[in-house]
Design an enzyme around this catalytic site. Sequence first.
Site, PDB file in Angstrom:
ATOM      1  N   CYS A 399      17.074  54.214 -13.609  1.00 62.32           N
ATOM      2  CA  CYS A 399      18.188  53.432 -12.872  1.00 62.32           C
ATOM      3  C   CYS A 399      18.645  52.431 -13.767  1.00 62.32           C
ATOM      4  CB  CYS A 399      17.556  52.925 -11.557  1.00 62.32           C
ATOM      5  SG  CYS A 399      18.882  52.596 -10.533  1.00 62.32           S
ATOM      6  N   HIS A 526      15.352  58.251  -9.468  1.00 62.76           N
ATOM      7  CA  HIS A 526      14.111  57.929  -9.506  1.00 62.76           C
ATOM      8  C   HIS A 526      13.118  58.933  -9.614  1.00 62.76           C
ATOM      9  CE1 HIS A 526      14.896  53.407  -8.674  1.00 62.76           C
ATOM     10  NE2 HIS A 526      15.985  54.092  -8.343  1.00 62.76           N
ATOM     11  N   GLU A 528       9.993  58.856 -10.235  1.00 60.75           N
ATOM     12  CA  GLU A 528       8.723  58.584  -9.390  1.00 60.75           C
ATOM     13  C   GLU A 528       8.500  58.966  -8.207  1.00 60.75           C
ATOM     14  OE1 GLU A 528      11.236  54.847  -9.076  1.00 60.75           O
ATOM     15  OE2 GLU A 528      11.041  56.421 -10.413  1.00 60.75           O
TER      16      GLU A 528
END
Length: 599
Positions: A399, A526, A528
């Site tokens: 990001c 993102h 993750e």
Amino acid sequence: MKYVVVSGGVVSGLGKGVTASSIGLILKSCGFRVTAIKIDPYLNIDAGTMSPIEHGEVYVLDDGGEVDLDLGNYERFMDIKLTSENNITTGKVYKHVLEKERRGDYLGKTVQVVPHITDAIQEWIERAARIPVDGQSGPADVCVIELGGTIGDIESMPFINALGQFSYRVGSENFCLIHVSLVPVLNVVVAYQKTKPTQHSVRDLRGLGLSPNILACRSTKPLEDNVKAKLSQFCQVPMENVVTLYDCPNIWHIPLLLREQKAHEAILRVLNLKGVAKEPALEEWSLMAKISDKLHVPVRIAVVGKYTELLDSYLSIHKALLHASVARRKKLVIDWISASDLEQGAKKENPDAYKAVWKLLKGADGILVPGGFGNRGVEGKILAAKYARENKVPYLGICLGMQLAVIEYARTVLGLTDANSTELDPMTKNPCVVFMPEGSKTHMGGTMRLGSRRTYFQAKDSKSAKLYGNRSFVDERHRHRYEVNPDMVPRLESSGLTFPGKDESGQRMEIVELPNHPFYVGAQFHPEYKSRPGKPSPLFLGLIGAACGDLDNVLQQSCQETAVSRPQSNGKLEKVYWKSPAAKKPVSVVYSVCDRVCS
């Protein structure tokens, strides 16, 4: 529908979220379909506008919901996809009730906490519990509900009252209350486990209309039998329903602790499910927990962030790094670096901290710059990106970390010394990052580009495309207001920077890479949030692979038709195939799991 409610007493931070996640996992391993709900008593509509330093990370769901980080634990443990409806807040409930009042739905009645707020809470629970979250149709068999906060908090009172009514309405055979409490050990004279805090917590809970069926006691060591007997007597809970959640090397042991103490049998007895449940098969889970404990070859990753005072601010980042490092059989070591300490100002104001963080950065095998907002620490993150680019250190920017990598490249390589983001310098003459046209400049909550969005790969020879198995597109979760300026892209590309991933319009840059670098990748999304034990995020797997000097093997395995054995929430292993026309034969890869230390 059966309901399992997890409450907490004495102090906060006992691990209710991990306990709820572990209960969901073990019930799923018994053959039941499971969903989860988190109740947060704060007045915010959602977690989106809350500081990560105060409340931990904001976790983003596929539907764009900005929710409490515990929903990330639920998704990772139970391998499910939740919705924003699965996170109930006081703000959401009051907003819902007040909107009904304004429409005249209450027909002139006086709107009160009881019954209108409590009824709305119960209706929300039933509605959210029916939403399928496991890819199958129809509602789940069991809903695990975590009540945030601590018993006695004033903001929790309407929810406790609602749950008391709810337990009566659905019937005792459909409602199981597990109370997580603290049993401290005092070493003043002799080490002794003290039961009084738990006794008082249960007394308070009963005074509010709820009686626990099971006690889950947090302590440094297993509870002694005489302590269990005392808790059973004074809390009026069967002794076999008193379980210990003692400190473990990693939280993947918690479901195993519950199984060893037959907590699942206690839950099944309360819910009248003993006759239809199977024994939880967690042998593979047990094996993976043991393997993760024995890893000793380190891989060192420097995480350069703004919110490093509270590590829960980057919880999903931590988990994704763990998943990837264990997949490569490496022991993860994270150096948490405050980005501000890397800046020139810190060299004058705090030279010791400045030297220390630069020593950590230069000693890292890989560098990760996560997302964030605002000016603080930005120049330090840019310096970290520059160091990684110039010294061929593996780098992953997420990001804002991607945007700053682009800005650094424009400043250093293109010579645009004032290149910046309009978020950070609205008057910059060389805006590399600009505000997205669909964003709102007047309202903060829920106005970003949120949730699952599709990224299309432009070329299959990029590292990121190979890591994703040479698929034509990938769906990942987003949370941003600013994007790489499409007008700057031709100049950047002509100087060597590539954008192998773009959105469906081809105008929004989703992935950036530097081809002549061992691993220099940035993602606007993102990754993750979708990393799972045994199925690590491809970009995190690439970072760890490059940091270990093993990226070629990672890319080769990702591009082949790879049969990956990964743990499922039922404790078994499932074969997952990454298909590619280039595949010649399956490659066997065994993944294990690891998580943060439970203390």
